[in-house]
Design a protein around this motif. Structure first.
Motif, mmCIF file in Angstrom:
data_model
loop_
_atom_site.group_PDB
_atom_site.id
_atom_site.type_symbol
_atom_site.label_atom_id
_atom_site.label_comp_id
_atom_site.label_asym_id
_atom_site.label_seq_id
_atom_site.Cartn_x
_atom_site.Cartn_y
_atom_site.Cartn_z
ATOM 1 N N VAL A 1 12.196 11.662 -0.832
ATOM 2 C CA VAL A 1 11.178 11.111 0.216
ATOM 3 C C VAL A 1 12.158 10.916 1.700
ATOM 4 O O VAL A 1 12.960 10.255 1.761
ATOM 5 N N PRO A 2 11.632 11.631 2.612
ATOM 6 C CA PRO A 2 12.543 11.035 4.104
ATOM 7 C C PRO A 2 11.721 10.170 4.649
ATOM 8 O O PRO A 2 10.690 9.618 4.558
ATOM 9 N N PHE B 1 4.806 6.415 5.127
ATOM 10 C CA PHE B 1 4.587 5.735 4.002
ATOM 11 C C PHE B 1 5.682 6.040 3.036
ATOM 12 O O PHE B 1 5.866 7.237 2.418
ATOM 13 N N VAL B 2 6.389 5.085 2.396
ATOM 14 C CA VAL B 2 7.210 5.168 1.202
ATOM 15 C C VAL B 2 6.832 3.995 0.369
ATOM 16 O O VAL B 2 6.890 2.853 0.630
ATOM 17 N N ALA B 3 6.675 4.578 -1.028
ATOM 18 C CA ALA B 3 6.323 3.361 -1.940
ATOM 19 C C ALA B 3 7.664 2.887 -2.453
ATOM 20 O O ALA B 3 8.665 3.281 -2.082
ATOM 21 N N PRO B 4 7.570 1.484 -2.779
ATOM 22 C CA PRO B 4 8.573 0.545 -3.340
ATOM 23 C C PRO B 4 9.278 1.398 -4.412
ATOM 24 O O PRO B 4 10.577 1.223 -4.669
ATOM 25 N N THR B 5 8.543 2.139 -5.326
ATOM 26 C CA THR B 5 9.054 2.610 -6.356
ATOM 27 C C THR B 5 10.077 3.777 -5.883
ATOM 28 O O THR B 5 11.053 4.053 -6.312
ATOM 29 N N GLU B 6 9.667 4.503 -4.917
ATOM 30 C CA GLU B 6 10.620 5.741 -4.375
ATOM 31 C C GLU B 6 11.578 4.939 -3.458
ATOM 32 O O GLU B 6 12.712 5.586 -3.483
ATOM 33 N N PHE C 1 9.795 -1.557 7.543
ATOM 34 C CA PHE C 1 11.157 -1.443 7.159
ATOM 35 C C PHE C 1 11.834 -0.716 8.140
ATOM 36 O O PHE C 1 11.650 0.562 8.217
ATOM 37 N N VAL C 2 12.627 -1.296 8.754
ATOM 38 C CA VAL C 2 13.430 -0.898 10.030
ATOM 39 C C VAL C 2 14.664 -0.689 10.068
ATOM 40 O O VAL C 2 15.685 -1.674 9.508
ATOM 41 N N PHE D 1 12.197 3.999 10.817
ATOM 42 C CA PHE D 1 11.588 3.190 9.847
ATOM 43 C C PHE D 1 10.549 3.582 9.274
ATOM 44 O O PHE D 1 9.847 4.630 9.490
ATOM 45 N N PHE D 2 10.022 2.926 7.966
ATOM 46 C CA PHE D 2 8.786 3.385 7.279
ATOM 47 C C PHE D 2 8.203 2.291 6.968
ATOM 48 O O PHE D 2 8.352 0.927 7.045
ATOM 49 N N GLN D 3 7.015 2.609 6.423
ATOM 50 C CA GLN D 3 6.072 1.519 5.773
ATOM 51 C C GLN D 3 5.555 1.341 4.494
ATOM 52 O O GLN D 3 5.944 2.452 3.806
ATOM 53 N N CYS D 4 5.625 0.335 3.828
ATOM 54 C CA CYS D 4 5.545 0.057 2.464
ATOM 55 C C CYS D 4 4.257 -1.185 2.151
ATOM 56 O O CYS D 4 4.477 -2.060 2.883
#
Length: 348
Positions: free
Chosen positions: A141-142, A148-153, A224-225, A274-277
């Protein structure tokens, strides 16, 4: 005549903003940003120097390339037979070297990254970060710019790559400006590695070990940055170091702006991603097993429905208008013989 008048008013407002005798910082921020107070550091560039390219040279190179393409018989034949293929890898590489830093800076402003981490001071992310989380053996997952990146990933530390000479030193930071449970003006530091030689992340000094994302239930999306700093030399991070593994949220309370102010003579921000979670079931395991605490759950307290004061003569109002002011017991009787009760919002 409307357009010239609007133009004159706009120019006059700018002129009055600039020649005001005693401007304060709020007035200056309003003049340059178009809205009230935008932060004490608004408009300050804290990044690496930007190499300016002459517009004439860029235009000259573009025209020469167009003439070369038009004179190529092979390209003309491929375009005519619809077999022309565009090398997307080369296009992406060219975009990363030219326009991508400016696009990323604009996206970071849109998501409030500079506002919440650096008090609206910004920088041009000239170093491209390639970050990916390994989910399965052949699945990654880039991390781009707000995907969006899930906490599991994101449960395990990601792989981070960037181009760098071997003798350069770097600092990589991962912070969450939206997740602090007690203070909205603080952050949680999830990862901090300093004195990275070249792009060998594993050889750097780990000040804070990697902590998986734990956006609390009911708090929506968290940012998350990743921020990459270029160092002028080896930096002593002994003042910020903690005993590892660090599992106390009090020790992970962090402020990126204060961290940068403390080491600004030795580090310069150069890269950004950064990504969102948001919450999923793995967050509960992080709270229970990793942090050793109960999972907090937040709920929205819905305000009561506003009902305007009843009018004595409700002109042009339907009969349903009176149902809002009817006592609850009366409405209950109406529901008994009226299956299609008109106003569902008033149901108890």
């Amino acid at each position: 005549m409307a357009a010239p008048v609007r133009h004159f008013c706009r120019q006059f407002s700018r002129l009055t903003c600039l020649v005001r005798r005693q401007p304060n910082i709020q007035d200056i921020a309003s003049c340059h940003t178009g809205h009230p107070y935008a932060g004490a550091s608004a408009g300050i560039d804290i990044g690496l120097p930007i190499s300016q390219t002459s517009g004439k040279d860029v235009l000259r190179e573009r025209l020469a390339r167009n003439r070369q393409n038009k004179s190529s018989a092979e390209l003309e034949k491929a375009a005519r037979h619809r077999t022309l293929q565009v090398p997307l890898d080369e296009v992406k590489q060219e975009w990363e070297l030219t326009s991508a830093p400016y696009h990323l800076r604009r996206i970071a402003h849109h998501y409030g990254i500079f506002r919440d981490l650096f008090d609206r001071a910004d920088f041009l992310p000239q170093v491209t970060l390639r970050i990916s989380y390994d989910v399965q053996e052949d699945v990654t997952v880039p991390v781009h710019s707000g995907n969006f990146v899930a906490p599991t990933e994101a449960f395990q530390a990601p792989a981070v790559f960037f181009d760098s000479p071997e003798d350069n030193l770097w600092t990589l930071l991962l912070a969450n400006p939206d997740g602090h449970l007690l203070d909205n003006n603080k952050e949680y530091i999830h990862w901090l590695v300093g004195n990275i030689p070249g792009n060998q992340l594993g050889q750097g000094d780990e000040i804070f070990d990697y902590l998986p994302p734990f956006p609390a239930q009911g708090t929506g999306y968290h940012r998350f940055v990743f921020v990459l700093f270029q160092q002028d030399g080896r930096v002593d991070y002994s003042n910020a170091a903690v005993s590892l593994p660090c599992r106390k949220l009090q020790e992970r309370t962090f402020e990126t702006l204060e961290f940068y102010r403390q080491y600004q003579d030795m580090i310069t921000p150069a890269g950004l991603a950064f990504f969102q979670c948001r919450w999923d079931s793995s967050v509960r395991e992080t709270f229970h097993h990793t942090l050793g605490m109960r999972e907090p759950i937040f709920e929205y307290d819905h305000p009561k429905q506003y009902i305007a004061e009843q009018k004595k003569f409700p002109h042009k109002k339907p009969l349903q208008y009176l149902l809002k002011y009817m006592p609850k017991d009366k409405r209950a009787k109406i529901r008994g013989f009226w299956p299609n009760f008109p106003d569902r919002r008033l149901r108890d």
